[in-house]
Design a protein around this motif. Structure first.
Motif, short mmCIF file in Angstrom:
data_model
loop_
_atom_site.label_atom_id
_atom_site.label_comp_id
_atom_site.label_asym_id
_atom_site.label_seq_id
_atom_site.Cartn_x
_atom_site.Cartn_y
_atom_site.Cartn_z
N ASP A 45 0.82 -1.21 0.00
CA ASP A 45 0.00 0.00 0.00
C ASP A 45 0.85 1.26 0.00
O ASP A 45 0.47 2.28 -0.58
CB ASP A 45 -0.93 0.03 1.22
N ALA B 123 3.21 2.86 -3.80
CA ALA B 123 2.09 2.85 -4.75
C ALA B 123 1.87 4.25 -5.31
O ALA B 123 2.51 5.21 -4.89
CB ALA B 123 0.83 2.35 -4.04
N HIS C 297 -3.51 0.60 -3.84
CA HIS C 297 -2.20 0.04 -4.21
C HIS C 297 -1.95 -0.11 -5.71
O HIS C 297 -1.51 -1.14 -6.18
CB HIS C 297 -1.95 -1.30 -3.49
#
Length: 284
Positions: free
Chosen positions: A60, A63, A71
Protein backbone atom coordinates in the motif's frame (compact mmCIF):
# COMPACT_ATOMS: atom_id res chain seq x y z
CA UNK A 1 2.71 -10.24 -25.46
CA UNK A 2 4.14 -10.76 -21.94
CA UNK A 3 7.38 -12.67 -21.86
CA UNK A 4 7.56 -16.23 -20.60
CA UNK A 5 8.91 -16.73 -17.10
CA UNK A 6 11.81 -19.00 -16.14
CA UNK A 7 9.70 -21.89 -14.83
CA UNK A 8 12.64 -23.71 -13.24
CA UNK A 9 13.17 -20.88 -10.72
CA UNK A 10 9.57 -19.72 -10.35
CA UNK A 11 9.27 -21.39 -6.93
CA UNK A 12 12.01 -22.20 -4.44
CA UNK A 13 11.74 -24.55 -1.48
CA UNK A 14 12.31 -23.66 2.15
CA UNK A 15 15.41 -25.89 2.06
CA UNK A 16 16.79 -24.07 -0.97
CA UNK A 17 16.24 -20.73 0.73
CA UNK A 18 17.85 -21.93 3.96
CA UNK A 19 20.87 -23.11 1.99
CA UNK A 20 21.16 -19.80 0.09
CA UNK A 21 20.05 -17.29 2.71
CA UNK A 22 23.51 -15.82 3.20
CA UNK A 23 24.13 -15.22 -0.51
CA UNK A 24 24.88 -11.54 -1.20
CA UNK A 25 23.02 -11.81 -4.50
CA UNK A 26 19.69 -12.84 -2.95
CA UNK A 27 17.25 -10.61 -1.11
CA UNK A 28 14.15 -12.00 0.60
CA UNK A 29 10.98 -9.89 0.63
CA UNK A 30 8.04 -10.17 2.99
CA UNK A 31 5.15 -8.98 0.81
CA UNK A 32 2.36 -9.73 3.29
CA UNK A 33 -0.89 -7.80 2.87
CA UNK A 34 -4.38 -8.40 4.22
CA UNK A 35 -7.86 -7.19 3.42
CA UNK A 36 -8.81 -4.34 5.78
CA UNK A 37 -11.57 -6.45 7.33
CA UNK A 38 -8.96 -8.98 8.50
CA UNK A 39 -7.76 -6.52 11.14
CA UNK A 40 -4.13 -7.58 10.71
CA UNK A 41 -1.08 -5.33 10.53
CA UNK A 42 1.41 -6.98 8.16
CA UNK A 43 4.29 -4.66 9.05
CA UNK A 44 3.84 -5.26 12.76
CA UNK A 45 3.73 -9.01 12.15
CA UNK A 46 6.89 -8.73 10.05
CA UNK A 47 8.73 -6.83 12.78
CA UNK A 48 7.70 -9.46 15.31
CA UNK A 49 9.13 -12.31 13.23
CA UNK A 50 10.53 -12.55 9.71
CA UNK A 51 12.78 -14.88 7.77
CA UNK A 52 16.35 -13.78 8.65
CA UNK A 53 17.46 -10.87 6.48
CA UNK A 54 14.05 -10.36 4.88
CA UNK A 55 12.92 -6.82 4.12
CA UNK A 56 9.29 -5.67 4.21
CA UNK A 57 7.71 -4.42 0.99
CA UNK A 58 4.75 -2.17 1.75
CA UNK A 59 2.26 -2.88 -1.04
CA UNK A 60 0.00 0.00 0.00
CA UNK A 61 2.85 2.39 0.76
CA UNK A 62 4.92 1.90 -2.42
CA UNK A 63 2.09 2.85 -4.75
CA UNK A 64 0.60 5.62 -6.85
CA UNK A 65 -0.92 7.97 -4.29
CA UNK A 66 -2.25 10.39 -6.90
CA UNK A 67 -5.31 8.13 -7.30
CA UNK A 68 -7.87 6.92 -4.78
CA UNK A 69 -7.63 3.41 -6.24
CA UNK A 70 -5.88 1.02 -3.83
CA UNK A 71 -2.20 0.04 -4.21
CA UNK A 72 -1.87 0.97 -7.87
CA UNK A 73 1.59 0.50 -9.37
CA UNK A 74 4.04 3.23 -8.39
CA UNK A 75 6.02 5.15 -11.00
CA UNK A 76 9.29 3.54 -12.13
CA UNK A 77 11.13 6.30 -10.26
CA UNK A 78 9.37 5.58 -6.96
CA UNK A 79 9.87 1.83 -7.31
CA UNK A 80 13.51 2.28 -8.24
CA UNK A 81 14.14 4.43 -5.18
CA UNK A 82 12.47 1.90 -2.87
CA UNK A 83 14.44 -1.03 -4.28
CA UNK A 84 17.68 0.90 -3.81
CA UNK A 85 16.73 1.80 -0.24
CA UNK A 86 15.93 -1.81 0.58
CA UNK A 87 19.28 -2.94 -0.80
CA UNK A 88 18.10 -4.71 -3.93
CA UNK A 89 20.43 -4.17 -6.88
CA UNK A 90 20.59 -4.99 -10.56
CA UNK A 91 21.28 -8.65 -11.23
CA UNK A 92 20.12 -9.86 -7.81
CA UNK A 93 17.50 -12.57 -7.23
CA UNK A 94 14.36 -11.68 -5.29
CA UNK A 95 12.65 -14.35 -3.21
CA UNK A 96 9.16 -13.31 -2.16
CA UNK A 97 6.88 -14.71 0.53
CA UNK A 98 3.79 -13.77 2.52
CA UNK A 99 2.34 -14.75 5.88
CA UNK A 100 -0.65 -16.63 4.44
CA UNK A 101 1.20 -19.02 2.13
CA UNK A 102 0.21 -17.74 -1.29
CA UNK A 103 -1.91 -14.62 -1.30
CA UNK A 104 -0.14 -11.28 -1.64
CA UNK A 105 3.37 -12.48 -2.58
CA UNK A 106 2.31 -12.86 -6.25
CA UNK A 107 1.53 -9.13 -6.33
CA UNK A 108 5.16 -8.29 -5.61
CA UNK A 109 6.32 -11.09 -7.94
CA UNK A 110 4.30 -9.43 -10.71
CA UNK A 111 5.44 -5.91 -9.75
CA UNK A 112 9.10 -6.93 -9.87
CA UNK A 113 8.54 -8.44 -13.30
CA UNK A 114 6.75 -5.27 -14.44
CA UNK A 115 9.85 -3.26 -13.52
CA UNK A 116 12.24 -5.55 -15.34
CA UNK A 117 13.61 -7.85 -12.63
CA UNK A 118 14.55 -11.09 -14.38
CA UNK A 119 15.17 -13.25 -11.31
CA UNK A 120 12.08 -13.47 -9.11
CA UNK A 121 11.08 -16.54 -7.12
CA UNK A 122 8.18 -17.31 -4.79
CA UNK A 123 8.90 -19.21 -1.58
CA UNK A 124 6.75 -22.35 -1.85
CA UNK A 125 4.43 -22.46 1.15
CA UNK A 126 5.47 -19.00 2.30
CA UNK A 127 6.07 -18.09 5.93
CA UNK A 128 3.71 -20.81 7.25
CA UNK A 129 5.88 -23.52 5.68
CA UNK A 130 9.06 -21.93 7.05
CA UNK A 131 7.57 -21.77 10.55
CA UNK A 132 6.11 -25.29 10.38
CA UNK A 133 9.60 -26.65 9.80
CA UNK A 134 10.96 -24.85 12.86
CA UNK A 135 13.31 -22.67 10.84
CA UNK A 136 14.80 -19.52 12.42
CA UNK A 137 13.10 -16.14 12.59
CA UNK A 138 14.41 -12.66 13.33
CA UNK A 139 12.63 -9.63 14.72
CA UNK A 140 13.06 -5.93 14.12
CA UNK A 141 14.21 -4.02 11.05
CA UNK A 142 17.37 -5.33 9.36
CA UNK A 143 19.98 -2.81 8.24
CA UNK A 144 20.59 -2.93 4.52
CA UNK A 145 23.23 -1.18 2.41
CA UNK A 146 21.65 0.64 -0.54
CA UNK A 147 22.33 -0.88 -3.95
CA UNK A 148 22.06 0.40 -7.53
CA UNK A 149 18.79 -0.66 -9.12
CA UNK A 150 17.43 0.33 -12.53
CA UNK A 151 13.69 0.03 -13.21
CA UNK A 152 12.77 -1.11 -16.73
CA UNK A 153 9.00 -0.88 -17.19
CA UNK A 154 7.34 -3.69 -19.18
CA UNK A 155 3.99 -2.38 -20.50
CA UNK A 156 2.96 -5.82 -21.76
CA UNK A 157 2.30 -6.98 -18.19
CA UNK A 158 -0.10 -4.13 -17.31
CA UNK A 159 -3.55 -3.30 -18.67
CA UNK A 160 -5.71 -0.23 -18.08
CA UNK A 161 -9.49 0.07 -18.42
CA UNK A 162 -9.29 1.06 -22.09
CA UNK A 163 -7.21 -2.00 -22.94
CA UNK A 164 -9.59 -4.28 -21.05
CA UNK A 165 -12.63 -2.82 -22.79
CA UNK A 166 -10.95 -3.19 -26.17
CA UNK A 167 -10.07 -6.82 -25.41
CA UNK A 168 -13.63 -7.59 -24.37
CA UNK A 169 -15.05 -6.02 -27.52
CA UNK A 170 -12.55 -7.52 -29.96
CA UNK A 171 -11.88 -10.86 -28.32
CA UNK A 172 -8.15 -10.27 -28.78
CA UNK A 173 -7.58 -11.39 -25.18
CA UNK A 174 -9.62 -13.28 -22.61
CA UNK A 175 -10.49 -11.39 -19.45
CA UNK A 176 -10.60 -13.58 -16.34
CA UNK A 177 -11.86 -12.39 -12.95
CA UNK A 178 -10.33 -13.83 -9.76
CA UNK A 179 -13.16 -12.72 -7.46
CA UNK A 180 -15.58 -15.20 -5.90
CA UNK A 181 -18.49 -16.47 -7.97
CA UNK A 182 -20.90 -14.67 -5.63
CA UNK A 183 -19.25 -11.31 -6.29
CA UNK A 184 -18.75 -12.03 -9.99
CA UNK A 185 -22.47 -12.76 -10.49
CA UNK A 186 -23.56 -9.82 -8.37
CA UNK A 187 -25.06 -11.95 -5.60
CA UNK A 188 -22.74 -10.58 -2.92
CA UNK A 189 -21.91 -6.92 -2.22
CA UNK A 190 -18.45 -5.59 -2.91
CA UNK A 191 -16.27 -5.07 0.19
CA UNK A 192 -15.34 -1.58 -0.98
CA UNK A 193 -18.20 0.93 -0.74
CA UNK A 194 -19.58 2.65 -3.81
CA UNK A 195 -18.89 -0.12 -6.30
CA UNK A 196 -21.50 -1.76 -8.51
CA UNK A 197 -21.96 -5.49 -8.26
CA UNK A 198 -21.47 -7.88 -11.15
CA UNK A 199 -18.81 -8.35 -13.81
CA UNK A 200 -17.54 -7.13 -17.16
CA UNK A 201 -19.54 -8.37 -20.16
CA UNK A 202 -17.71 -11.35 -21.63
CA UNK A 203 -15.38 -11.90 -18.68
CA UNK A 204 -14.77 -15.39 -17.30
CA UNK A 205 -14.69 -16.26 -13.63
CA UNK A 206 -11.79 -18.16 -12.08
CA UNK A 207 -11.83 -17.58 -8.29
CA UNK A 208 -8.22 -17.54 -7.15
CA UNK A 209 -8.62 -20.31 -4.50
CA UNK A 210 -9.21 -22.73 -7.41
CA UNK A 211 -5.49 -22.63 -8.30
CA UNK A 212 -4.20 -22.96 -4.71
CA UNK A 213 -3.95 -25.99 -2.47
CA UNK A 214 -2.65 -25.88 1.11
CA UNK A 215 -1.05 -22.47 0.65
CA UNK A 216 0.80 -23.46 -2.52
CA UNK A 217 0.19 -23.27 -6.23
CA UNK A 218 -1.46 -26.43 -7.52
CA UNK A 219 0.44 -28.85 -9.71
CA UNK A 220 0.03 -28.37 -13.45
CA UNK A 221 -2.79 -30.93 -13.76
CA UNK A 222 -4.79 -29.02 -11.16
CA UNK A 223 -4.13 -25.73 -12.91
CA UNK A 224 -5.25 -27.13 -16.27
CA UNK A 225 -8.46 -28.39 -14.67
CA UNK A 226 -9.12 -24.96 -13.13
CA UNK A 227 -8.52 -23.22 -16.46
CA UNK A 228 -10.88 -25.63 -18.23
CA UNK A 229 -13.61 -25.22 -15.60
CA UNK A 230 -13.49 -21.45 -16.14
CA UNK A 231 -13.74 -21.83 -19.92
CA UNK A 232 -10.28 -20.31 -20.29
CA UNK A 233 -7.90 -21.15 -23.12
CA UNK A 234 -4.51 -20.71 -21.40
CA UNK A 235 -2.69 -20.73 -24.72
CA UNK A 236 -4.39 -17.49 -25.78
CA UNK A 237 -3.65 -14.05 -24.32
CA UNK A 238 -5.18 -13.47 -20.87
CA UNK A 239 -5.89 -10.32 -18.88
CA UNK A 240 -6.47 -11.01 -15.18
CA UNK A 241 -8.67 -8.85 -12.98
CA UNK A 242 -9.96 -9.05 -9.39
CA UNK A 243 -11.15 -6.65 -6.71
CA UNK A 244 -8.09 -4.40 -6.47
CA UNK A 245 -5.31 -5.94 -8.56
CA UNK A 246 -4.08 -8.25 -5.80
CA UNK A 247 -5.42 -11.75 -6.46
CA UNK A 248 -5.35 -11.18 -10.22
CA UNK A 249 -1.59 -11.61 -9.78
CA UNK A 250 -2.23 -15.13 -8.44
CA UNK A 251 -3.88 -15.99 -11.76
CA UNK A 252 -0.96 -14.41 -13.62
CA UNK A 253 1.38 -16.60 -11.58
CA UNK A 254 -0.78 -19.66 -12.29
CA UNK A 255 -0.37 -19.13 -16.03
CA UNK A 256 3.38 -18.87 -15.57
CA UNK A 257 3.40 -21.99 -13.38
CA UNK A 258 1.69 -23.87 -16.20
CA UNK A 259 4.59 -23.03 -18.50
CA UNK A 260 2.92 -20.17 -20.33
CA UNK A 261 3.35 -16.43 -20.46
CA UNK A 262 1.99 -14.76 -17.31
CA UNK A 263 -1.35 -13.05 -17.62
CA UNK A 264 -1.37 -9.32 -18.10
CA UNK A 265 -2.93 -7.73 -14.98
CA UNK A 266 -5.62 -5.06 -15.01
CA UNK A 267 -4.19 -2.94 -12.22
CA UNK A 268 -7.35 -0.94 -11.48
CA UNK A 269 -9.50 -4.10 -11.52
CA UNK A 270 -13.01 -3.91 -10.06
CA UNK A 271 -12.09 -1.00 -7.80
CA UNK A 272 -11.90 1.05 -10.97
CA UNK A 273 -14.33 -0.74 -13.30
CA UNK A 274 -17.11 -1.10 -10.74
CA UNK A 275 -16.78 2.53 -9.73
CA UNK A 276 -17.01 4.05 -13.20
CA UNK A 277 -20.48 4.65 -14.59
CA UNK A 278 -19.14 4.76 -18.17
CA UNK A 279 -18.00 1.11 -18.08
CA UNK A 280 -20.52 -1.69 -18.70
CA UNK A 281 -21.50 -4.15 -15.97
CA UNK A 282 -23.70 -7.26 -16.06
CA UNK A 283 -25.01 -9.19 -13.07
CA UNK A 284 -26.29 -12.72 -13.63
Amino acid sequence: MPRKIDLENLFVSTQWLADNLSSPDILVFDASWHMPAAGRDPRAEYLAGQIPGAVFFDIDGVADHSTDLPHMLPSPEVFEAEMRRLGFGDGMRAVVYDSVGLFSAPRLWWTLNVFGVDKVSILAGGLPAWKAEGRPLESGEPQRTPRVFTARFDPDLVADAAAVRAALESGAAQVVDARSAERFHGRAPEPRPGLRSGHMPGARNLPFPAVIQDGRMKERSGLEAAFAAAGLDPDRPVIASCGSGMTACILSLALAASGRAPATVYDGSWSEWGGRADLPVVAN
